[in-house]
Write a protein that holds these residues in place. Structure first.
Motif, PDB file in Angstrom:
ATOM      1  N   ILE A 181       0.846  -1.192   0.000  1.00 58.58           N
ATOM      2  CA  ILE A 181       0.000   0.000   0.000  1.00 58.58           C
ATOM      3  C   ILE A 181       0.882   1.242   0.000  1.00 58.58           C
ATOM      4  N   ARG A 182       1.812   1.263   0.943  1.00 59.65           N
ATOM      5  CA  ARG A 182       2.687   2.435   1.026  1.00 59.65           C
ATOM      6  C   ARG A 182       3.497   2.628  -0.247  1.00 59.65           C
ATOM      7  N   ALA A 183       4.000   1.531  -0.796  1.00 60.68           N
ATOM      8  CA  ALA A 183       4.833   1.658  -1.994  1.00 60.68           C
ATOM      9  C   ALA A 183       4.049   2.304  -3.131  1.00 60.68           C
ATOM     10  N   PHE A 184       2.825   1.863  -3.311  1.00 59.56           N
ATOM     11  CA  PHE A 184       2.062   2.400  -4.435  1.00 59.56           C
ATOM     12  C   PHE A 184       1.464   3.759  -4.124  1.00 59.56           C
ATOM     13  N   ASP A 211      12.225   1.171  -1.367  1.00 56.43           N
ATOM     14  CA  ASP A 211      12.595   2.532  -1.731  1.00 56.43           C
ATOM     15  C   ASP A 211      11.980   2.874  -3.067  1.00 56.43           C
ATOM     16  N   LEU A 212      11.698   4.117  -3.232  1.00 60.16           N
ATOM     17  CA  LEU A 212      11.257   4.581  -4.546  1.00 60.16           C
ATOM     18  C   LEU A 212      12.482   5.118  -5.271  1.00 60.16           C
ATOM     19  N   THR A 213      12.807   4.496  -6.368  1.00 57.31           N
ATOM     20  CA  THR A 213      13.959   4.931  -7.149  1.00 57.31           C
ATOM     21  C   THR A 213      13.443   5.524  -8.445  1.00 57.31           C
ATOM     22  N   VAL A 214      13.920   6.681  -8.747  1.00 59.31           N
ATOM     23  CA  VAL A 214      13.375   7.344  -9.926  1.00 59.31           C
ATOM     24  C   VAL A 214      14.408   7.397 -11.034  1.00 59.31           C
TER      25      VAL A 214
END
Lengths: 341, 341
Positions: A164-167, A328-331
């Motif tokens: 949930i948090r990731a999305f 982690d969110l990697t952009v």
DNA sequence: TTGAAAGCGGTACCAC
DNA sequence: GTGGTACCGCTTTCAA
């Protein structure tokens, strides 16, 4: 060279040699040093078959991988998860027994494994919303750890990605960039993770007073074809998305193909974020998508799962452990601001 | 439930029960039936640890996978190979022990494995041109089978893809379609398979009186980035290729991205054939590339390797077996005639 | 601090 | 055809 011979060569009893080798405290240090030296010189290693019989432990952990239509095994997330888990097993002296079962054979496989005692515990992956494996393993009294969780997640140990948090985070990120029509290409609704990911997505939209657009949401087995076909349909339809959220890197590859065919440049005309960066060949350096999870976080999850399972094996009566795993969110360069309408 | 208890319950000796269960001929059929029924009812399975100790066989085969920079494990070919091999192991009663080793630790891993007798044999994958593992395994007297081969392929058992033929056939196919500027994006020259694939490619060109064009050949680790960057350079340079041969599906993904960015439509403006169709998500149905090998052929190779290795384990003194494995050329919508110049 | 000996749960030889 | 029993190679009590 076996223990008996080694002991004879040292003029010691098997008992003493065994104790010296296994670090028991009651051995005189001088004796221990002699034993250790001799063992090393003779290239002695205790026979694992004998040791396993004597101790009653298999020192082996089973990964039973179902070869369903979803082609689990081929899903590259398995490789990284295995690498992470294998690292811990090796460190802790456990072997990794890999067994692949087709379709519904997994019950038989588990019963077999339990009856002949070839493993001390098993790792369960990709659980369904209601998964018969859980009850079976409980009945068989075989320690197990689930990567992911079922609909009713009580009563057993699991570690799950904080889907949930990731999305939610990924959606927020796109919203912050000005995107408003964000498509979600998700896995099959029958899986818990797919439902949670959708929730994260919807929560982020709701927090800004936006409604999810049904024509920008799709669910199916996570294949390239699914990504390609649904992205193509969305891009060619009315109100096309300016950004995509993909539940798997495989879907993202399909999205990229659909975009490419339409001359849409990733990161400029269209943005893509996907989960499961397990494939280094989609690296960000040269313009890959962004990721809600990184290879290293999948590996780390594998490591953590292995640790938890080993704990469980060592102390089977402990209460269930349940952990959420943050990613982690990697952009990457494939994610950019929303082009002006 | 163990053998002793089962025997007691049946009023038979352990010996007889064991014999009945293991299919020895000297047991009266009536007795055997009784034993089998009782075993089934009691859900009895012989303890594998005890059996292994008693027989001296581990009934386990090791796959030792090096985690080098090439990220073997993540290369999806491993999954399909494992599936194929695992199928045979399961059928023959063998367990699959997976162990991943980092870098140069494989010597230690093999020595360990040999000394403690946890496996009966090992599968060796992705050999280098000169590979220290071969000599080591011979020295350790551990049966092994190599998937692929080293520069000097004598003296040990291997099964290799018929790389020369596969690439010659693929090149021929493109030549027949009218392509003349065919690029080859290959793996690192240090690998035997890369050299063979190049040979197949060059032979096909030579047979038509064509010379390989140096600017259309590239070698490197098989990543998406490599495929993307070298395809981009070639497409933007003078005399761009009209077709690509890729040594891996991963490279093909990169090629596809470079083509997409340039508005080149696969199968119309540009053709791609790649080796290693291990990823179902690059399926031909929706316009994937063509393949010199199919998933099923990789799986079949895994099966065959497993069979050969088991033969070797059962009869370690047999002369080395060396097999070439033919793959099929599968053509998808991404391959078409050469556009008129 | 060390050693003797009894398992662990099967297999397989030898005798009946 | 069936049973007694000595292994397989280690761990682990118990005694010294």
């Amino acid at each position: 060279m076996n223990l008996k011979e080694l002991a004879a060569a040292l003029n010691l009893s098997q008992t003493t040699v065994s104790r010296a080798l296994n670090g028991y405290p009651e051995v005189r240090e001088e004796t221990r040093a002699r034993v250790l030296a001799a063992a090393k010189a003779a290239n002695y290693a205790p026979n694992s078959r004998a040791r396993r019989l004597a101790t009653g432990r298999a020192m082996t952990i089973g990964h039973v991988i179902p070869l369903t239509g979803r082609a689990e095994m081929v899903n590259p997330i398995f490789a990284d998860f295995l690498i992470g888990a294998g690292e811990v097993y090796a460190r802790e002296g456990y072997d990794l027994l890999l067994s692949m079962v087709t379709d519904g054979d997994s019950e038989a496989a588990f019963r077999q494994i339990a009856a002949n005692g070839s493993v001390d515990g098993v790792m369960v992956q990709a659980p369904q919303i209601t998964d018969p494996r859980i009850g079976l393993l409980q009945e068989l009294d075989l320690p197990f750890l689930v990567h992911g969780r079922t609909g009713d997640a009580r009563g057993y140990s699991w570690l799950d990605i904080a889907n949930i948090r990731a999305f939610r985070r990924a959606t927020d990120f796109l919203l912050d960039l000005g995107h408003r029509r964000i498509a979600l290409l998700n896995g099959q609704e029958g899986f818990d993770f797919a439902q949670r990911r959708r929730r994260g997505y919807e929560e982020a939209l709701a927090a800004r007073g936006l409604c999810p657009l049904p024509h920008l949401m799709a669910n199916d087995a996570m294949t390239e074809g699914f990504g390609y076909l649904s992205a193509a349909a969305m891009l060619d339809g009315p109100e096309p998305p300016t950004a995509f959220l993909a539940s798997s890197v495989i879907i993202a590859i399909g999205i990229r193909r659909a975009c490419g065919e339409r001359g849409l440049r990733m990161g400029r005309d269209i943005s893509v974020i996907c989960h499961d960066d397990e494939l280094s060949y989609l690296n960000n350096d040269v313009g890959g998508p962004a990721f809600t999870a990184t290879r290293s976080s999948i590996r780390a999850a594998g490591r953590r799962c292995a640790e938890l399972l080993i704990d469980l094996i060592r102390d089977p009566d402990q209460p269930p452990v349940q952990e959420l795993w943050e990613t982690d969110l990697t952009v990457g360069r494939s994610t950019g601001p929303c082009p002006a309408a």
